[in-house]
Motif scaffolding. Structure first.
Motif, PDB file in Angstrom:
ATOM      1  N   PRO A 266      -0.348 -59.670 -48.536  1.00  0.00           N
ATOM      2  CA  PRO A 266      -1.600 -59.028 -48.124  1.00  0.00           C
ATOM      3  C   PRO A 266      -1.419 -58.337 -46.773  1.00  0.00           C
ATOM      4  CG  PRO A 266      -2.015 -61.249 -48.929  1.00  0.00           C
ATOM      5  CD  PRO A 266      -0.526 -61.090 -48.842  1.00  0.00           C
ATOM      6  N   LYS A 267      -1.988 -57.168 -46.634  1.00  0.00           N
ATOM      7  CA  LYS A 267      -1.841 -56.385 -45.398  1.00  0.00           C
ATOM      8  C   LYS A 267      -2.791 -56.859 -44.297  1.00  0.00           C
ATOM      9  CE  LYS A 267       1.146 -53.368 -46.979  1.00  0.00           C
ATOM     10  NZ  LYS A 267       2.515 -53.422 -46.542  1.00  0.00           N
ATOM     11  N   GLN A 268      -3.862 -57.544 -44.669  1.00  0.00           N
ATOM     12  CA  GLN A 268      -4.820 -58.055 -43.691  1.00  0.00           C
ATOM     13  C   GLN A 268      -5.218 -59.471 -44.104  1.00  0.00           C
ATOM     14  OE1 GLN A 268      -7.842 -54.976 -43.991  1.00  0.00           O
ATOM     15  NE2 GLN A 268      -7.071 -54.005 -42.124  1.00  0.00           N
ATOM     16  N   TRP A 269      -5.123 -60.400 -43.163  1.00  0.00           N
ATOM     17  CA  TRP A 269      -5.512 -61.775 -43.447  1.00  0.00           C
ATOM     18  C   TRP A 269      -5.797 -62.536 -42.162  1.00  0.00           C
ATOM     19  CZ3 TRP A 269      -1.924 -65.177 -41.430  1.00  0.00           C
ATOM     20  CH2 TRP A 269      -0.591 -64.745 -41.333  1.00  0.00           C
ATOM     21  N   GLU A 270      -6.466 -63.676 -42.347  1.00  0.00           N
ATOM     22  CA  GLU A 270      -6.756 -64.597 -41.257  1.00  0.00           C
ATOM     23  C   GLU A 270      -6.272 -65.975 -41.670  1.00  0.00           C
ATOM     24  OE1 GLU A 270     -10.926 -62.930 -39.536  1.00  0.00           O
ATOM     25  OE2 GLU A 270     -11.037 -64.066 -41.404  1.00  0.00           O
ATOM     26  N   GLY A 271      -5.918 -66.777 -40.699  1.00  0.00           N
ATOM     27  CA  GLY A 271      -5.494 -68.126 -41.010  1.00  0.00           C
ATOM     28  C   GLY A 271      -5.022 -68.843 -39.770  1.00  0.00           C
ATOM     29  N   ARG A 272      -4.158 -69.794 -39.977  1.00  0.00           N
ATOM     30  CA  ARG A 272      -3.568 -70.583 -38.892  1.00  0.00           C
ATOM     31  C   ARG A 272      -2.059 -70.405 -38.915  1.00  0.00           C
ATOM     32  NH1 ARG A 272      -7.749 -72.604 -35.737  1.00  0.00           N
ATOM     33  NH2 ARG A 272      -9.466 -73.109 -37.108  1.00  0.00           N
ATOM     34  N   ARG A 273      -1.475 -70.482 -37.729  1.00  0.00           N
ATOM     35  CA  ARG A 273      -0.024 -70.338 -37.610  1.00  0.00           C
ATOM     36  C   ARG A 273       0.490 -71.388 -36.629  1.00  0.00           C
ATOM     37  NH1 ARG A 273       2.501 -65.142 -34.736  1.00  0.00           N
ATOM     38  NH2 ARG A 273       1.670 -66.227 -32.929  1.00  0.00           N
ATOM     39  N   VAL A 274       1.577 -72.019 -37.008  1.00  0.00           N
ATOM     40  CA  VAL A 274       2.301 -72.899 -36.093  1.00  0.00           C
ATOM     41  C   VAL A 274       3.683 -72.286 -35.932  1.00  0.00           C
ATOM     42  CG1 VAL A 274       3.257 -75.194 -35.692  1.00  0.00           C
ATOM     43  CG2 VAL A 274       1.026 -74.948 -36.818  1.00  0.00           C
ATOM     44  N   MET A 275       4.035 -71.950 -34.688  1.00  0.00           N
ATOM     45  CA  MET A 275       5.343 -71.346 -34.411  1.00  0.00           C
ATOM     46  C   MET A 275       6.094 -72.274 -33.473  1.00  0.00           C
ATOM     47  SD  MET A 275       6.336 -67.476 -33.196  1.00  0.00           S
ATOM     48  CE  MET A 275       5.123 -67.411 -31.924  1.00  0.00           C
ATOM     49  N   THR A 276       7.368 -72.519 -33.788  1.00  0.00           N
ATOM     50  CA  THR A 276       8.181 -73.392 -32.945  1.00  0.00           C
ATOM     51  C   THR A 276       9.541 -72.772 -32.660  1.00  0.00           C
ATOM     52  OG1 THR A 276       9.039 -74.571 -34.877  1.00  0.00           O
ATOM     53  CG2 THR A 276       7.116 -75.523 -33.794  1.00  0.00           C
ATOM     54  N   ASP A 277      10.056 -73.115 -31.501  1.00  0.00           N
ATOM     55  CA  ASP A 277      11.431 -72.818 -31.118  1.00  0.00           C
ATOM     56  C   ASP A 277      11.938 -74.084 -30.434  1.00  0.00           C
ATOM     57  OD1 ASP A 277      13.831 -72.122 -29.912  1.00  0.00           O
ATOM     58  OD2 ASP A 277      13.159 -70.118 -29.372  1.00  0.00           O
ATOM     59  N   GLN A 278      12.627 -74.916 -31.192  1.00  0.00           N
ATOM     60  CA  GLN A 278      13.034 -76.216 -30.674  1.00  0.00           C
ATOM     61  C   GLN A 278      14.050 -76.111 -29.550  1.00  0.00           C
ATOM     62  OE1 GLN A 278      14.112 -78.449 -34.148  1.00  0.00           O
ATOM     63  NE2 GLN A 278      11.978 -78.848 -34.677  1.00  0.00           N
ATOM     64  N   THR A 279      14.862 -75.056 -29.539  1.00  0.00           N
ATOM     65  CA  THR A 279      15.848 -74.911 -28.479  1.00  0.00           C
ATOM     66  C   THR A 279      15.178 -74.669 -27.130  1.00  0.00           C
ATOM     67  OG1 THR A 279      16.108 -72.538 -28.880  1.00  0.00           O
ATOM     68  CG2 THR A 279      17.612 -74.028 -30.054  1.00  0.00           C
ATOM     69  N   LYS A 280      13.991 -74.069 -27.147  1.00  0.00           N
ATOM     70  CA  LYS A 280      13.259 -73.807 -25.904  1.00  0.00           C
ATOM     71  C   LYS A 280      12.126 -74.810 -25.692  1.00  0.00           C
ATOM     72  CE  LYS A 280      14.329 -68.918 -26.211  1.00  0.00           C
ATOM     73  NZ  LYS A 280      13.834 -67.613 -26.615  1.00  0.00           N
ATOM     74  N   LYS A 281      12.037 -75.828 -26.560  1.00  0.00           N
ATOM     75  CA  LYS A 281      10.967 -76.828 -26.500  1.00  0.00           C
ATOM     76  C   LYS A 281       9.606 -76.139 -26.447  1.00  0.00           C
ATOM     77  CE  LYS A 281      13.875 -80.366 -24.628  1.00  0.00           C
ATOM     78  NZ  LYS A 281      14.162 -81.318 -23.625  1.00  0.00           N
ATOM     79  N   PHE A 282       9.411 -75.225 -27.406  1.00  0.00           N
ATOM     80  CA  PHE A 282       8.207 -74.392 -27.454  1.00  0.00           C
ATOM     81  C   PHE A 282       7.492 -74.612 -28.780  1.00  0.00           C
ATOM     82  CE2 PHE A 282       6.393 -70.496 -29.224  1.00  0.00           C
ATOM     83  CZ  PHE A 282       5.505 -70.115 -28.232  1.00  0.00           C
ATOM     84  N   GLN A 283       6.168 -74.767 -28.699  1.00  0.00           N
ATOM     85  CA  GLN A 283       5.352 -74.815 -29.907  1.00  0.00           C
ATOM     86  C   GLN A 283       4.027 -74.114 -29.623  1.00  0.00           C
ATOM     87  OE1 GLN A 283       3.582 -78.552 -31.294  1.00  0.00           O
ATOM     88  NE2 GLN A 283       4.069 -77.907 -33.378  1.00  0.00           N
ATOM     89  N   GLU A 284       3.611 -73.318 -30.605  1.00  0.00           N
ATOM     90  CA  GLU A 284       2.330 -72.620 -30.512  1.00  0.00           C
ATOM     91  C   GLU A 284       1.536 -72.930 -31.773  1.00  0.00           C
ATOM     92  OE1 GLU A 284       1.177 -68.504 -32.113  1.00  0.00           O
ATOM     93  OE2 GLU A 284       2.305 -68.166 -30.269  1.00  0.00           O
ATOM     94  N   ILE A 285       0.298 -73.370 -31.598  1.00  0.00           N
ATOM     95  CA  ILE A 285      -0.631 -73.557 -32.706  1.00  0.00           C
ATOM     96  C   ILE A 285      -1.735 -72.536 -32.489  1.00  0.00           C
ATOM     97  CG2 ILE A 285      -2.213 -75.156 -33.837  1.00  0.00           C
ATOM     98  CD1 ILE A 285      -0.491 -77.426 -32.597  1.00  0.00           C
TER      99      ILE A 285
END
Length: 193
Positions: free
Chosen positions: A25-44
Motif C-alpha cells: 500500500p502506498k499510504q498507511w498508518e500503524g506502529r513501527r518498532v525499529m532497532t539497531d542493537q549495535t548502537k543500543k538503539f530502539q524506537e517505538i
C-alpha cells in the motif's frame, strides 16, 4: 515433439507459480518498532507513511542505551525537510533528512525466499500468509522484507549497509490509507523555522 511441448508447458506452469515482487500500500498508518542493537538503539513509534507524496510522520519513543527521549518527526522528502520536535523540551530543529526516502515495499528484482503461515494455520481468520524476500543493491547494501500475501502489507524489514549499519523494523496495527491528512502539517512549535 509432444514431449518437448509438454515439458515447455510444465516449465511455464511452474514459472507462473513463482511469486513476483508485489506493491505494498502506498499510504498507511500503524506502529513501527525499529532497532539497531549495535548502537543500543530502539524506537517505538506511531507511524504514518505516504509513498505517493514521499513523506512520513512518527511520534517516537527513542531509547539509546539508558537514555529515553520522545520526538515528533516529520519527513517531507519532496521539500527536502525534516522537522524534529523534542516532546520534552518543545525544541524544534528543521534540517535536511539524514537519509533519502526509501519505499517500504518489495523492491523490483528482489528474490523470493519462502512463504509461511503466521498464526494457527488452516484456521479461517486465525492466520496470514507471509512472503519473505531479499535483495542486494548495486552499492552492496542488503534489504530483506516480509509482507502479507496477497495484500503485500509490510510486517518486517531489515536493512544493512556499511554506512547505516544493521536496522530492523517491525510493523503492526497497519491500516490502509491516512485518516487525517493534517498529520503532515509541521508542528506549531516548528512554524517559522
Amino acid at each position: 515433439m509432444i514431449r518437448v511441448a509438454l515439458l515447455l508447458a510444465f516449465v511455464a506452469v511452474c514459472w507462473a507459480q513463482v511469486p513476483q515482487p508485489c506493491d505494498s500500500p502506498k499510504q498507511w498508518e500503524g506502529r513501527r518498532v525499529m532497532t539497531d542493537q549495535t548502537k543500543k538503539f530502539q524506537e517505538i513509534a506511531k507511524y504514518t507513511y505516504d509513498a505517493v507524496n514521499r513523506r512520513t510522520r512518527a511520534i517516537e519513543e527513542v531509547q539509546r542505551g539508558t537514555e529515553r527521549d520522545y520526538y515528533d518527526v516529520l519527513h517531507l522528502y519532496n521539500e527536502d525537510k525534516e522537522y524534529r520536535l523534542n516532546l520534552k523540551t518543545k525544541t524544534c530543529n528543521v534540517t535536511k533528512p539524514s537519509h533519502p526516502f526509501f519505499e517500504t515495499r518489495v523492491p523490483p528484482g528482489s528474490k523470493f525466499l519462502f512463504e509461511a503461515e503466521a498464526g494457527a494455520a488452516q484456521v479461517p481468520g486465525e492466520h496470514l500468509t507471509v512472503q519473505n524476500w531479499d535483495i542486494t543493491f548495486d552499492d552492496g547494501a542488503k534489504y530483506a522484507i516480509a509482507v502479507t500475501s496477497p495484500d503485500c502489507v509490510p510486517i518486517f524489514a531489515a536493512y544493512y549497509s556499511k554506512d547505516v549499519g544493521f536496522l530492523i523494523e517491525n510493523f503492526f496495527d497497519i491500516h490502509a490509507g491516512i485518516s487525517d491528512p493534517a498529520v503532515f502539517i509541521p508542528p506549531s512549535e516548528c512554524m517559522g523555522l
